[in-house]
Design an enzyme around this catalytic site. Structure first.
Site, PDB file in Angstrom:
ATOM      1  N   ILE A   1       0.866  -1.167   0.000  1.00 53.26           N
ATOM      2  CA  ILE A   1       0.000   0.000   0.000  1.00 53.26           C
ATOM      3  C   ILE A   1       0.911   1.229   0.000  1.00 53.26           C
ATOM      4  O   ILE A   1       2.077   1.151   0.383  1.00 53.26           O
ATOM      5  CB  ILE A   1      -0.986   0.035   1.197  1.00 53.26           C
ATOM      6  N   ASP A   2       0.393   2.338  -0.456  1.00 54.93           N
ATOM      7  CA  ASP A   2       1.200   3.543  -0.602  1.00 54.93           C
ATOM      8  C   ASP A   2       1.715   4.056   0.738  1.00 54.93           C
ATOM      9  O   ASP A   2       1.136   3.785   1.795  1.00 54.93           O
ATOM     10  CB  ASP A   2       0.386   4.646  -1.276  1.00 54.93           C
ATOM     11  N   LYS A   3       2.773   4.838   0.668  1.00 57.28           N
ATOM     12  CA  LYS A   3       3.398   5.422   1.858  1.00 57.28           C
ATOM     13  C   LYS A   3       2.369   6.128   2.752  1.00 57.28           C
ATOM     14  O   LYS A   3       2.336   5.914   3.967  1.00 57.28           O
ATOM     15  CB  LYS A   3       4.479   6.418   1.432  1.00 57.28           C
TER      16      LYS A   3
END
Length: 305
Positions: free
Chosen positions: A136-138
């Protein structure tokens, strides 16, 4: 070390853009880094990244050999929801990068996992992404599954590929959605004009499906649940933006004028479900909305009264 000798064929193009478009395999940001390091010369002279070339000028680009890197263990606290001999389910905090990459070699989830698990992580994805089955994104918070061995990794990855993996997110999007529920079925691929962005495109893309449902409506915003049928890079962010309702706070696809009290998109991976690779039983985990998300919802409730 690799040396490329190029000749500019047009007037007025910026040096960094010329290098990125030249076919030597460098992004514009990588070209800037080489220019700033003195690895690029124009007519045997060092210039800055904003230098505008003239047709016929010679450009020398020296690309250093890559430095081998192996992720290192770091004592970083983890929010572990579940763990056994085959896998972990981790609740990732907002702002944490999942695995090391250029510009982020420390402080990632992988660095923390290496400290916690030692050598007990799958190696299928290499030394920079041990154990990482999906990402998942930062600036997206929430649940991730981590494989402790290659057998578990392969079993879990197959479920993701076959779309039998349960992944539910909650988000706050800008504006009020017209319908209470819906589906976005649109392929996602790399944006040809900006390699850091994704977009809906038929060219070099992958099938992508997001189902959404309205949970609550507020003044100027909508709280939604998203169920992923596929798991493409930036999928929810791109699909919601395509409807004209980008995820609140999204620095890439969102409303540039929007002001929020948190960094990055208001998006949380709330629920995850899968068949366990060893017991073959279905397991499902849910997580609470993080503090930044709850605080934003409270703010929206107050301004919507």
């Amino acid at each position: 070390m690799t040396e490329h000798n190029l000749t500019c064929d047009r007037n007025g193009i910026r040096l960094d853009k010329f290098i990125a478009d030249s076919g030597v395999g460098l992004s514009r940001s990588a070209a800037v880094q080489l220019i700033e390091n003195g690895s690029v010369t124009v007519g045997s002279k060092a210039v800055n990244k904003k230098y505008k070339l003239s047709a016929g000028e010679s450009v020398c680009v020296i690309i250093p050999d890559p430095v081998p890197y192996e992720a290192k263990a770091e004592n970083i606290p983890l929010d572990i929801v579940y763990e056994d001999n085959d896998l972990l389910v981790v609740n990732k905090k907002k702002g944490m990068v999942v695995h090391p990459a250029a510009g982020n070699y420390e402080g990632t989830l992988v660095n923390a996992l290496l400290y916690h698990c030692g050598d007990s992580l799958s190696g299928i994805n290499g030394v920079l992404r041990p154990g990482i089955v999906h990402r998942i994104d930062k600036d997206t918070s929430g649940l991730l599954i981590v494989a402790k061995n290659d057998s578990a990794h392969s079993f879990l990855a197959k479920q993701i590929k076959e779309h039998s993996f349960t992944r539910e997110y909650e988000a706050v999007v800008f504006g009020n959605l017209k319908n209470d529920s819906g589906t976005v079925d649109a392929p996602i691929g790399r944006n040809p004009n900006d390699r850091k962005k994704m977009c809906i495109t038929e060219k070099n893309s992958k099938h992508a499906v997001t189902h959404y449902e309205v949970l609550e409506r507020y003044k100027g915003y909508t709280h939604i649940r998203c169920v992923l049928e596929t798991g493409r890079t930036h999928q929810i962010r791109v699909h919601m933006a395509s409807l004209g309702h980008p995820v609140s706070g999204d620095p890439v696809y969102g409303v540039k004028s929007e002001k929020t009290d948190f960094n990055g998109q208001c998006l949380h991976a709330k629920k995850i479900g899968f068949i366990h690779p060893k017991t073959l039983e279905y397991m499902e985990f849910d997580s609470q909305l993080p503090g930044y998300f709850e605080k934003f919802l409270t703010k929206l409730k107050n301004i919507s009264k």
